[in-house]
Design a protein around this motif. Structure first.
Motif, short mmCIF file in Angstrom:
data_model
loop_
_atom_site.label_atom_id
_atom_site.label_comp_id
_atom_site.label_asym_id
_atom_site.label_seq_id
_atom_site.Cartn_x
_atom_site.Cartn_y
_atom_site.Cartn_z
N GLY B 94 0.81 -1.21 0.00
CA GLY B 94 0.00 0.00 0.00
C GLY B 94 0.85 1.27 0.00
N PRO B 95 1.84 1.36 0.91
CA PRO B 95 2.64 2.59 0.94
C PRO B 95 3.39 2.84 -0.37
CG PRO B 95 2.96 1.32 2.96
CD PRO B 95 2.16 0.46 2.03
N LEU B 97 2.41 2.28 -3.45
CA LEU B 97 1.55 2.93 -4.43
C LEU B 97 1.17 4.33 -3.96
CD1 LEU B 97 -0.63 -0.09 -5.55
CD2 LEU B 97 1.34 0.91 -6.66
N ALA B 98 0.98 4.49 -2.64
CA ALA B 98 0.67 5.83 -2.14
C ALA B 98 1.85 6.77 -2.39
CB ALA B 98 0.34 5.77 -0.65
N PHE B 99 3.06 6.26 -2.22
CA PHE B 99 4.24 7.11 -2.46
C PHE B 99 4.38 7.48 -3.93
CE2 PHE B 99 6.57 5.40 1.56
CZ PHE B 99 5.77 6.22 2.34
N VAL B 101 1.86 8.22 -5.82
CA VAL B 101 1.00 9.39 -5.97
C VAL B 101 1.68 10.62 -5.38
CG1 VAL B 101 -1.27 10.36 -5.47
CG2 VAL B 101 -1.02 7.89 -5.76
N LEU B 102 2.25 10.45 -4.17
CA LEU B 102 2.77 11.61 -3.44
C LEU B 102 4.08 12.13 -4.04
CD1 LEU B 102 2.06 10.42 0.21
CD2 LEU B 102 0.91 12.28 -0.98
N THR B 103 4.95 11.24 -4.50
CA THR B 103 6.23 11.73 -5.03
C THR B 103 6.14 12.06 -6.51
OG1 THR B 103 7.00 9.50 -5.56
CG2 THR B 103 7.64 10.36 -3.42
N PHE B 105 3.01 11.65 -9.06
CA PHE B 105 1.84 12.15 -9.80
C PHE B 105 1.62 13.65 -9.60
CE2 PHE B 105 -0.30 7.70 -9.81
CZ PHE B 105 0.60 7.29 -10.74
N PHE B 106 1.70 14.09 -8.34
CA PHE B 106 1.49 15.52 -8.10
C PHE B 106 2.58 16.35 -8.77
CE2 PHE B 106 -1.30 14.23 -4.52
CZ PHE B 106 -2.37 15.07 -4.78
N LEU B 107 3.80 15.86 -8.67
CA LEU B 107 4.93 16.58 -9.26
C LEU B 107 4.75 16.73 -10.78
CD1 LEU B 107 7.73 17.57 -8.11
CD2 LEU B 107 8.71 15.52 -9.12
N ALA B 109 1.95 16.37 -12.57
CA ALA B 109 0.74 17.10 -12.96
C ALA B 109 0.91 18.60 -12.76
CB ALA B 109 -0.46 16.59 -12.15
N SER B 110 1.54 18.99 -11.64
CA SER B 110 1.65 20.41 -11.34
C SER B 110 2.63 21.10 -12.28
CB SER B 110 2.10 20.62 -9.89
OG SER B 110 1.15 20.04 -9.03
#
Lengths: 343, 468
Positions: B94-95, B97-99, B101-103, B105-107, B109-110
């Motif tokens: 789980g962590p 896949l969450a990482f 997103v956090l490291t 996908f946001f980077l 996309a933004s």
């Protein structure tokens, strides 16, 4: 003292979902308002106001799904099969509207028309499907042990349809007030008219959804101090009154600031309305994460997993919020028709 | 065959993931390529680099969009269709896949917004930083997803509780499970090759029409450099990865090589028609003893055949055997293309050697085909397990009905069919337009004193009519 990790993570996911609703809410709202634009140029400007940020906005949805998987896997694995049809519907609609940002620029005549329609219809269907997910969630999910044990259309009801219509009105209001803030001239004037209509619809639907929730779910009504025979328990109701009050204040801000010709405040007021609706619904099911059979503690991963996740989130979330704000700052200000093509 | 929810969910997952991987495989390499082009332009100020950047960023934007929307589908599909897997695997991966997103996908996309729309809003240094961060984001995303997948291929650093639940005991070993380093290397090199082949094909096609187009000549030479260096490295990376398969997933290796018997001196089957029912190969063309040497580095190595595993534990052999041969065959063709290209550059005859240019065009899709073939080897080859040795695929499916899955599968086929066709048409149109020189003012740094109400970003390939 040790941290209550499941509670911390319930809070992070709740905030993440709220962020998603507000952020993708306004860019989905713009898609919903697309058919009402007067000219193709207006539509292009509407899209330009969100084009640099929509992808970041939608990433909060991935965080919602990914975060639920990572922190509350039993909720993830019970809710998603239960809501299979509306979730898949939402994903397909998001595909169409997501690619439309680029495809619309590349299309010639027929292609442009198609992707304009795809953006609009995709936004509408995605919003409606999210409303069905929300409605189905509040209605509750049938479980056997920790697994989903209901039918494929359990989520479908008059109640979930009303919630979906309410969410469409809500996103339209977010989109309209965003445009009031970020556009000028004829489109700005048009957005004001949309905001009035959407605000009226939201006011009515907020009341309808609230009453429907109380009528359909006696357990939720009891939490608000409303008994089956309509008697009120003031001691139970009083501490929760600030929530509907917040919604009323939000609507008042939208109305007053629209009348006075303010640009930013209608958007701020809409955010308060959404916060009120969100908290109001949360009161009905918290601490359940799969209503009404699994609490967030039952659904949570073991502490060692949540602790690792938290280390990552504590470092990364502030950075994400920081650079997201920076990107919004870079693209601040009114967007005019002089930005028709960009890259 | 009975089309139950399990089979339909498997088809749906295979279809949506294969469709999705096309775009990351392309955009991982393209993001790095764009960062290199922008860096070169900032350093050398040669207009051709800017023109190439402006050309490929449009194709990047189209492809990235398709990658994003098909990726969102993946993060929900574990829950909708594979809920038992999700619940079982989450405490450990789980962590990871969450990482992602956090490291990542946001980077991505933004900063993609700044990259596409920010020319007039930020200075050149900051714009280059945005491009580099998007490129870093794509690599971080690959890091976490390959980490999670490698753990599923060869789980490590975990324990099983008495009730069967999985718990991580050593996060380092979970994230860096034994097969992860080589598999990550293999995937990143594959992405770089895929991009180089696409860039090379588009540039070669442009040169076939106009041998004097400077941008296309530069881009083709850069692509040839990648073939010549990366394709041989990829052969080594793939071989290292394959040697690990021999020890951690011997049944997969037996399927890759269509070995039925366990023995030393395994032959290498160049071509064969593996037959699961009869447990043998038909129509074999083989090289004696070479199989053991390729798989284990020595002809005397004892290698298990498929018969060493109970029939219910064997992966489908035909598809794994052939997918592997497609991948390796195309990889060898890439090496050959690189050698030929370097020779032509040395002779100074590149732009006018039409057979080479035509070959480069034909090899354009080879990267995509190899990536999908390679993933078929990896994913079909580890069947019947979804978490190797821990959870079988047929135990992992959601409690959903065949009816809803067949409808969603059909819808995916239609929706992806439309999007893919249109996306490819638009990309071909852009390639046909070619890297036209852009007006210099379009990429100039922000003008001071412009009112905050000014336009979104820039109009790099569009003359600016309302310059204040």
């Amino acid at each position: 003292m040790s941290l209550d990790l499941p509670l911390v993570w319930a809070g992070i996911i709740a905030i993440g979902v709220m962020m998603y609703v507000l952020l993708d809410g306004f860019d989905l709202g713009i898609g919903i308002l697309f058919p009402f634009a007067e000219t193709p140029e207006q539509r292009t400007v509407m899209m330009d106001t969100v084009a640099p940020v929509w992808d970041g906005n939608e990433t909060w949805l991935v965080l919602g799904g990914g975060g639920l998987f990572a922190a509350f896997p039993l909720a993830y694995s019970a809710l998603f099969p239960a809501l299979y049809v509306p979730i898949l519907l939402m994903l397909m609609a998001l595909i169409f509207r997501g690619v439309a940002f680029e495809f619309r620029l590349r299309g010639r005549r027929a292609g442009k028309r198609f992707w304009t329609a795809a953006f609009s219809l995709g936004s509408l269907v995605a919003t409606f499907a999210q409303g069905l997910v929300l409605g189905g969630f509040i209605q509750g999910v049938k479980l056997s042990g920790t697994a989903f044990a209901g039918g494929p259309f359990d989520w479908f009801s008059a109640y979930s349809l009303i919630v979906a219509v309410g969410l469409v009105a809500g996103y339209a209001l977010l989109g309209a007030t965003w445009l009031v803030w970020r556009t000028e001239g004829a489109l700005h004037a048009r957005a004001r008219a949309w905001a009035w209509t959407a605000a009226a619809a939201v006011a009515v639907l907020l009341v309808v959804v609230s009453v429907a929730t109380l009528l359909v779910h006696p357990a939720i009504a009891a939490r608000w101090g409303v008994a089956g025979d309509g008697a009120l328990d003031i001691a139970k109701l009083a501490p929760k009154l600030p929530i509907p009050l917040l919604g009323a204040v939000g609507l008042a801000i939208v109305a007053v600031s629209l009348r006075r010709g303010a640009h930013l405040w209608p958007f701020v007021g809409t955010i308060l309305v959404f916060a009120s609706g969100y908290l109001g619904l949360a009161v009905g099911f918290f601490p359940d994460i799969v209503p009404y059979g699994m609490t967030f503690r039952q659904a949570a991963n073991p502490d060692n997993t949540l602790a690792l996740l938290l280390v990552g989130a504590v470092i990364l979330l502030p950075a994400i919020i920081g650079y997201s704000l920076w990107v919004y700052w870079i693209f601040r200000g009114k967007v005019g028709a002089d930005a028709q093509l960009y890259h | 065959m009975d089309f139950d929810a399990l089979l339909l969910s498997r088809i749906q997952f295979a279809f949506t993931i294969a469709w999705h991987i096309i775009f990351p495989a392309f955009t991982i390499g393209l993001a790095s390529y764009l960062a290199v082009l922008e860096g070169l332009w900032l350093l050398a100020k040669k207009p051709a680099f800017r023109n190439l950047y402006m050309f490929w960023i449009k194709i990047f934007a189209l492809s990235f969009g398709m990658g994003v929307v098909s990726g969102v589908v993946m993060s929900y599909q574990f829950g909708t269709n594979w809920s038992v897997f999700a619940a079982a695997a989450s405490p450990v991966i789980g962590p990871l896949l969450a990482f992602e997103v956090l490291t990542a996908f946001f980077l991505e996309a933004s900063f993609l917004g700044v990259m596409l729309f920010g020319w007039r809003k930020v200075g050149p240094g900051l714009h280059f930083t945005a491009t580099a961060l998007v490129a870093a984001g794509t690599l971080l995303s690959a890091f976490w997803i390959i980490s999670a997948n490698s753990w599923m291929q060869d789980p490590a650093g975990f324990t099983r509780l008495p009730d069967g639940a999985l718990r991580a005991v050593d996060w380092w070993r979970v994230i860096f499970s034994p097969t992860f380093p080589f598999r990550f290397l293999h995937m990143v090199l594959a992405a770089y090759l895929t991009t180089a082949l696409t860039v090379g094909a588009a540039s070669a096609w442009r040169l076939l029409r106009d041998p004097a187009e400077e941008e296309s000549a530069i881009a083709l030479k850069m692509a040839i450099g990648m073939f010549a260096i990366v394709a041989p490295l990829q052969l080594i990376a793939g071989d290292l990865s394959g040697k690990q398969v021999l020890t951690v997933q011997p049944a997969k290796l037996a399927a890759i090589e269509a070995f039925w018997e366990s023995r030393t001196d395994q032959p290498f089957h160049v071509v064969a028609w593996p037959d699961r029912a009869q447990e043998k190969n038909h129509l074999v063309v083989e090289a004696p003893k070479l199989g053991s040497w390729i798989a284990a580095g020595s002809t005397g190595a004892f290698i298990k055949g498929l018969k060493a595993f109970p029939p219910q534990d064997r992966p489908p052999v035909f598809i794994v055997f052939w997918a592997f041969r497609v991948m390796v065959g195309l990889g060898l063709a890439m090496i050959a293309l690189g050698v030929w290209g370097v020779f032509l550059i040395w002779r100074g005859a590149l732009e006018r050697t039409r057979p080479f240019l035509r070959s480069a065009v034909i090899m354009g899709p080879a990267g995509f085909v190899s990536v999908i073939a390679g993933w078929i080897v990896a994913e079909v080859g580890r069947q019947p397990y979804v978490i190797y040795g821990v959870l079988r695929t047929d135990q992992a499916v959601s409690p959903v009905g065949a009816g809803q899955v067949s409808v969603s599968l059909l819808a995916f086929i239609v929706v992806y069919g439309i999007i893919f066709t249109v996306g490819v048409v638009y990309i071909f149109r852009l390639i046909a337009e070619g890297p036209k020189p852009t007006a210099a003012s379009d990429t100039e740094p922000p003008v001071r004193g412009r009112p905050p109400g000014y336009a979104l970003g820039a109009a790099p390939d569009q003359p600016d009519e309302v310059e204040p």
